[in-house]
Structures are given as C-alpha cells and as structure tokens.
Design a protein around this motif. Structure first.
Motif, PDB file in Angstrom:
ATOM      1  N   ASN A 146      26.673 -14.099 -76.172  1.00 23.95           N
ATOM      2  CA  ASN A 146      27.497 -14.917 -77.061  1.00 23.95           C
ATOM      3  C   ASN A 146      26.872 -14.914 -78.450  1.00 23.95           C
ATOM      4  O   ASN A 146      25.850 -14.248 -78.686  1.00 23.95           O
ATOM      5  CB  ASN A 146      27.669 -16.342 -76.514  1.00 23.95           C
ATOM      6  CG  ASN A 146      26.346 -17.038 -76.256  1.00 23.95           C
ATOM      7  OD1 ASN A 146      25.519 -17.174 -77.157  1.00 23.95           O
ATOM      8  ND2 ASN A 146      26.127 -17.457 -75.016  1.00 23.95           N
ATOM      9  N   LEU A 147      27.457 -15.645 -79.347  1.00 20.04           N
ATOM     10  CA  LEU A 147      27.014 -15.654 -80.739  1.00 20.04           C
ATOM     11  C   LEU A 147      25.580 -16.144 -80.884  1.00 20.04           C
ATOM     12  O   LEU A 147      24.870 -15.755 -81.822  1.00 20.04           O
ATOM     13  CB  LEU A 147      27.959 -16.539 -81.555  1.00 20.04           C
ATOM     14  CG  LEU A 147      27.853 -16.550 -83.072  1.00 20.04           C
ATOM     15  CD1 LEU A 147      27.941 -15.148 -83.636  1.00 20.04           C
ATOM     16  CD2 LEU A 147      28.953 -17.424 -83.654  1.00 20.04           C
TER      17      LEU A 147
ATOM     18  N   ALA B 179      34.299 -18.202 -82.012  1.00 21.09           N
ATOM     19  CA  ALA B 179      33.216 -17.652 -81.198  1.00 21.09           C
ATOM     20  C   ALA B 179      33.721 -16.562 -80.251  1.00 21.09           C
ATOM     21  O   ALA B 179      33.074 -15.524 -80.080  1.00 21.09           O
ATOM     22  CB  ALA B 179      32.543 -18.772 -80.407  1.00 21.09           C
TER      23      ALA B 179
ATOM     24  N   VAL C 283      28.884 -22.797 -87.039  1.00 17.15           N
ATOM     25  CA  VAL C 283      30.125 -22.208 -86.520  1.00 17.15           C
ATOM     26  C   VAL C 283      31.257 -23.209 -86.670  1.00 17.15           C
ATOM     27  O   VAL C 283      32.382 -22.858 -87.067  1.00 17.15           O
ATOM     28  CB  VAL C 283      29.967 -21.789 -85.039  1.00 17.15           C
ATOM     29  CG1 VAL C 283      31.317 -21.380 -84.451  1.00 17.15           C
ATOM     30  CG2 VAL C 283      28.974 -20.651 -84.911  1.00 17.15           C
TER      31      VAL C 283
ATOM     32  N   LEU D 239      29.621 -23.727 -78.277  1.00 17.47           N
ATOM     33  CA  LEU D 239      30.378 -23.035 -79.305  1.00 17.47           C
ATOM     34  C   LEU D 239      31.878 -23.324 -79.212  1.00 17.47           C
ATOM     35  O   LEU D 239      32.660 -22.773 -79.985  1.00 17.47           O
ATOM     36  CB  LEU D 239      30.140 -21.522 -79.199  1.00 17.47           C
ATOM     37  CG  LEU D 239      28.718 -21.064 -79.506  1.00 17.47           C
ATOM     38  CD1 LEU D 239      28.532 -19.590 -79.135  1.00 17.47           C
ATOM     39  CD2 LEU D 239      28.382 -21.303 -80.975  1.00 17.47           C
TER      40      LEU D 239
END
Length: 344
Positions: free
Chosen positions: A195-196, A274, A259, A227
């Motif tokens: 993931n980010l 995301a 984010v 996220l």
C-alpha cells in the motif's frame, strides 16, 4: 467496474477484489452474505479467501462469537455464491495452521491435497480458480509443491497457481522449476501486503512480476483502514490489531493525515486516492479490500473509476516513509520478456 488481466491467463478480474479474512467476525455471517451479493451487483468478480480465514482465534474481538463457534470464511462464501459460482473468480490458499496435528500445515503433497478437498466442499464447488501457497514452507521442497499443483490442475480441481508472501527470488525459482519440468503450475500471481505506506514489494517483487508477466494482488491496500478514513483511529479495534498485532505508528498516521489533506484538496475521499494510486503501480491487477459492511464495499468500489493525473500520483508516491531500495535509472524501465527468454 473495470477489469484487468490476471497474469497471462487471459482471465479478467475486477480491479477491486473482495477479501474475506474476517468473514464471520466483521462482517458477521449474515452480513457477509449480503456483502458477497453486493459485490456481484457492483461487477466485482474476484474474491479472495483461505482455509484459515474467519474462524481462527486470532480474529477474535469483542462482540463476535468465539472462534470455536464461527464458520470458516470459505463456508460462508460458498453459501453466498450458491447458484452464482461461475460469476466469481475464486482464490483460496493453504499452508496456515488448521489443527493441532504436526502435519496440519505446510505445502507438502499430503497437506495440499487434503486442504484442496476441504476447500472444495466448503466452497460448494468442483474447482478453484486461483490456488495460492499461503506462505513459505521451509520444510518442503518447492518441486514437490509445484508438482502436486500440476496434478491438481490436470485433474481440474484448480485452474491456476499463485504465491502469497513469497520473496522475488522464490517466485523466480518457482517459475524456473515449472519451466524446467514442463509443469502447468507456473505461478501467475503474487499476493503481498502493499500500500502507499508499506512499499516493500517495490524493492524486488514488483520488478520481477513485471518482468515475467505475473500480476501483483495486494492485500491490506488501505493499511488496515488508516488510508480509508482517519476516523479508524477512533475504533476500538483497527489496523493489524484485527489480527492480534500492534496498531499504527506515529509515522504511519502522519502519512495518512497527508493523504487525507490531499484527497480533500482534490475533491476525493482518502480511500479512493489510496486505492487508485495502488492500481496505478506496475504489475498490480487488482487490490483486495476487506469491507465490514455493504456500504464500505460500495465506497471502495468507486476507486476503480477514479483517475489521478501524473502530478497527483507523484505527490502520493513522494509520501512513502521509506523509498524502495530497488529502482531503475532515469529513462529506463524493466526489460520486457520475449518468447525466447529463459528464466535462469
């Protein structure tokens, strides 16, 4: 819903996949069946499960039935798909601990055959579309594992093979073994946490998958909900706490706040941003979301239709806590395999 090719199989899977790890807990069994029905209505045709999902003590939480009283996630899924099984590409796995016996886990011929038969019964189907080696088994040679997968493919019980939580070198080794022995069980997908915030997959696994034509299927794409919405911080159970692990670090929360800020600036929701970023990454075909309600699933599904421009994607990429160790020099990309390439 939009779709991607699963590796080089020719099979198309929805960019949003339904995860079932906590089926029977959150959502409970009845709500889980509604979630499956909503997924089909939304055009989601890819579902991820495993022989250990749903009724393990590690998933226990206040307000849910204890593990011994819960159904396996596969069983809930099989019931929910009754009469509609062929509309869904089902992925399941084995290698987790499924009992107290010394042989109740692993990737041996004995264990895999036993677990495939049990999964088929629970899922109420006569075939599994994608079958993963859930984790590494250091006690079983990969040749044995791939050969039993090959047997099961030829018997029609599984269609394709994937590797979950395997490093790039083991994915490459599996491809070499399958090629050398002319096995039908060459992996077509790699499942990994990605993931980010957690970008370790980009160091070696992503370039290897892009090179050899495998799809990456990320799990935990929203980093345990962090996220998705900062409100997750107010939940009694969040993040990896759902699996008996620690909660979020200050550094992770800091990235999530940025984010959140960017997504609001762009008129989007954090989960859309995301998931869209992750779907833009090389080799990523579909991301596994684990909704606890139908509303959460419907919200996550909207990410498949969101488009971010290069500047927006770059701004998100720059948020990584730790940049990937593997990178290509400017202007260069991974080499594309040709039919004459050998995996060595």
């Amino acid at each position: 819903m939009k779709y991607s090719l699963l590796g080089q199989t020719g099979v198309r899977v929805s960019k949003i996949a339904l995860g079932t790890a906590t089926f029977g807990v959150a959502p409970g069994a009845e709500e889980a069946e509604r979630v499956v029905g909503a997924a089909l209505e939304l055009g989601i045709n890819f579902v991820d499960t495993a022989d250990v999902y749903g009724n393990m003590p590690v998933f226990d939480r206040p307000g849910a039935k204890p593990a011994a009283e819960r159904e396996p996630a596969e069983q809930i899924l099989g019931r929910a798909l009754r009469g509609r099984r062929d509309e869904m590409v089902i992925a399941t796995k084995s290698n987790g601990i499924v009992g107290l016996g010394v042989n109740d886990r692993g990737l041996s011929r004995r264990h895999i055959i036993t677990q495939v038969e049990k999964s088929l019964r629970r899922l109420q189907t006569d075939y599994i579309d994608l079958y993963y080696a859930h984790d590494i088994d250091p006690d079983t040679r990969p040749e044995q594992t791939l050969e039993v997968y090959d047997d099961l493919i030829r018997q029609g019980k599984i269609r394709y093979v994937g590797l979950s939580n395997h490093p790039a070198w083991q994915v490459t080794r599996a491809l070499w073994i399958a090629d050398d022995r002319r096995l039908a069980s060459a992996p077509v997908a790699a499942q990994v946490k990605y993931n980010l915030i957690d970008r370790a997959a980009e160091r070696e696994l992503a370039p290897a998958c892009e090179q050899f034509g495998l799809s990456i299927i990320p799990y935990a794409p929203l980093h345990g909900g962090l996220l998705a919405d900062l409100a997750v911080l107010d939940r009694e159970v969040s993040g990896d706490e759902r699996f008996g692990a620690p909660g979020f670090s200050e550094a992770e929360v800091s990235v999530a706040r940025e984010v959140d800020r960017l997504s609001r600036e762009w008129g989007l929701s954090p989960y859309q941003v995301a998931l869209t970023w992750l779907l833009s990454r090389p080799a990523v075909a579909s991301v596994i979301v684990g909704p606890e309600t139908v509303d959460e699933l419907r919200a996550n599904a909207t990410a498949a239709d969101v488009l971010l421009d290069t500047k927006q994607l770059d701004a998100l990429t720059a948020l990584a806590i730790e940049p990937p160790a593997f990178h290509h020099r400017a202007g260069e990309g991974p080499l594309k395999p040709t039919s004459a390439d050998a995996i060595v």
